[in-house]
Design a protein around this motif. Structure first.
Motif, PDB file in Angstrom:
ATOM      1  N   ARG A  19       0.856  -1.193   0.000  1.00 41.53           N
ATOM      2  CA  ARG A  19       0.000   0.000   0.000  1.00 41.53           C
ATOM      3  C   ARG A  19       0.886   1.234   0.000  1.00 41.53           C
ATOM      4  O   ARG A  19       1.930   1.260   0.629  1.00 41.53           O
ATOM      5  N   VAL A  20       0.423   2.263  -0.683  1.00 41.10           N
ATOM      6  CA  VAL A  20       1.148   3.525  -0.709  1.00 41.10           C
ATOM      7  C   VAL A  20       0.469   4.509   0.243  1.00 41.10           C
ATOM      8  O   VAL A  20      -0.653   4.277   0.698  1.00 41.10           O
ATOM      9  N   GLU A  21       1.157   5.609   0.521  1.00 46.00           N
ATOM     10  CA  GLU A  21       0.612   6.573   1.481  1.00 46.00           C
ATOM     11  C   GLU A  21      -0.758   7.084   1.054  1.00 46.00           C
ATOM     12  O   GLU A  21      -1.001   7.320  -0.119  1.00 46.00           O
ATOM     13  N   TRP A  22      -1.642   7.188   2.017  1.00 52.49           N
ATOM     14  CA  TRP A  22      -3.012   7.704   1.875  1.00 52.49           C
ATOM     15  C   TRP A  22      -3.911   6.829   1.005  1.00 52.49           C
ATOM     16  O   TRP A  22      -4.995   7.237   0.632  1.00 52.49           O
ATOM     17  N   GLU A  23      -3.494   5.621   0.684  1.00 54.33           N
ATOM     18  CA  GLU A  23      -4.304   4.771  -0.186  1.00 54.33           C
ATOM     19  C   GLU A  23      -5.653   4.427   0.444  1.00 54.33           C
ATOM     20  O   GLU A  23      -6.654   4.297  -0.262  1.00 54.33           O
ATOM     21  N   GLU A  24      -5.698   4.301   1.753  1.00 56.74           N
ATOM     22  CA  GLU A  24      -6.960   3.985   2.420  1.00 56.74           C
ATOM     23  C   GLU A  24      -7.846   5.214   2.607  1.00 56.74           C
ATOM     24  O   GLU A  24      -9.051   5.081   2.790  1.00 56.74           O
ATOM     25  N   GLN A  25      -7.271   6.397   2.567  1.00 55.99           N
ATOM     26  CA  GLN A  25      -8.034   7.616   2.823  1.00 55.99           C
ATOM     27  C   GLN A  25      -8.479   8.325   1.540  1.00 55.99           C
ATOM     28  O   GLN A  25      -9.518   8.976   1.540  1.00 55.99           O
ATOM     29  N   LEU A  26      -7.698   8.254   0.496  1.00 52.35           N
ATOM     30  CA  LEU A  26      -7.990   8.990  -0.730  1.00 52.35           C
ATOM     31  C   LEU A  26      -8.406   8.039  -1.855  1.00 52.35           C
ATOM     32  O   LEU A  26      -7.978   6.885  -1.874  1.00 52.35           O
ATOM     33  N   PRO A  27      -9.194   8.529  -2.800  1.00 54.30           N
ATOM     34  CA  PRO A  27      -9.645   7.677  -3.908  1.00 54.30           C
ATOM     35  C   PRO A  27      -8.549   7.507  -4.962  1.00 54.30           C
ATOM     36  O   PRO A  27      -8.579   8.115  -6.037  1.00 54.30           O
ATOM     37  N   MET A  28      -7.571   6.678  -4.656  1.00 51.78           N
ATOM     38  CA  MET A  28      -6.400   6.526  -5.516  1.00 51.78           C
ATOM     39  C   MET A  28      -6.757   6.143  -6.949  1.00 51.78           C
ATOM     40  O   MET A  28      -6.086   6.566  -7.893  1.00 51.78           O
ATOM     41  N   GLN A  29      -7.831   5.396  -7.131  1.00 54.21           N
ATOM     42  CA  GLN A  29      -8.220   4.970  -8.480  1.00 54.21           C
ATOM     43  C   GLN A  29      -8.614   6.165  -9.346  1.00 54.21           C
ATOM     44  O   GLN A  29      -8.643   6.054 -10.565  1.00 54.21           O
ATOM     45  N   ARG A  30      -8.870   7.333  -8.731  1.00 56.42           N
ATOM     46  CA  ARG A  30      -9.232   8.526  -9.514  1.00 56.42           C
ATOM     47  C   ARG A  30      -8.025   9.304  -9.994  1.00 56.42           C
ATOM     48  O   ARG A  30      -8.157  10.182 -10.844  1.00 56.42           O
ATOM     49  N   TYR A  31      -6.828   9.023  -9.424  1.00 53.14           N
ATOM     50  CA  TYR A  31      -5.662   9.812  -9.822  1.00 53.14           C
ATOM     51  C   TYR A  31      -4.380   9.008 -10.009  1.00 53.14           C
ATOM     52  O   TYR A  31      -3.326   9.587 -10.281  1.00 53.14           O
ATOM     53  N   ALA A  32      -4.436   7.699  -9.888  1.00 49.37           N
ATOM     54  CA  ALA A  32      -3.233   6.886 -10.051  1.00 49.37           C
ATOM     55  C   ALA A  32      -3.584   5.570 -10.743  1.00 49.37           C
ATOM     56  O   ALA A  32      -4.728   5.126 -10.710  1.00 49.37           O
ATOM     57  N   VAL A  33      -2.584   4.975 -11.348  1.00 49.91           N
ATOM     58  CA  VAL A  33      -2.744   3.684 -12.010  1.00 49.91           C
ATOM     59  C   VAL A  33      -1.955   2.666 -11.210  1.00 49.91           C
ATOM     60  O   VAL A  33      -0.777   2.883 -10.903  1.00 49.91           O
TER      61      VAL A  33
END
Length: 125
Positions: A19-33
């Protein structure tokens, strides 16, 4: 991750089971691949598909908001706010929701003063 985000780049994460930083808090699928390591040989095709479908442009627009939550320094940094949201979520429940269009964050709980009553159980206020 932080360096890519802080520079406005869409991160491409190739780490299985990490897991990367803030992955549980932020919607990573909206800004990262996130790509599994077994798909690395197809990465250029996968990223081309993101560009061709307009998904990459959507991610870049989301980055205009999201980078602030990876940055600590004021005036633009909002990482401390995200930490406070996570603590509130743990205290009163709920989920953190980030609206990347308006760059607003909604913390856990219903926002009806529930946090104060829970705090009173633990601390003398």
């Amino acid at each position: 991750m932080k360096s890519a985000v802080a520079h406005g780049c869409v991160p491409v994460v190739i780490q299985d089971g990490i897991r990367v930083e803030w992955e549980e808090q932020l919607p990573m699928q909206r800004y990262a691949v996130r790509l599994p390591s077994y798909a690395m040989h197809k990465m250029h095709h996968i990223l081309d598909a993101y560009v061709d479908t307009g998904r990459w442009a959507q991610m870049q627009r989301a980055m205009q908001c999201v980078w602030r939550f990876h940055w600590w320094r004021h005036p633009a940094g909002r990482a401390f706010e995200l930490v406070m949201c996570e603590l509130r979520k743990r205290l009163v429940g709920g989920k953190i929701h980030l609206d990347t269009d308006s760059c607003t964050i909604h913390c856990g709980g219903d926002g009806a003063g529930q946090g104060a009553s829970v705090l009173q159980e633990y601390f003398v206020i």
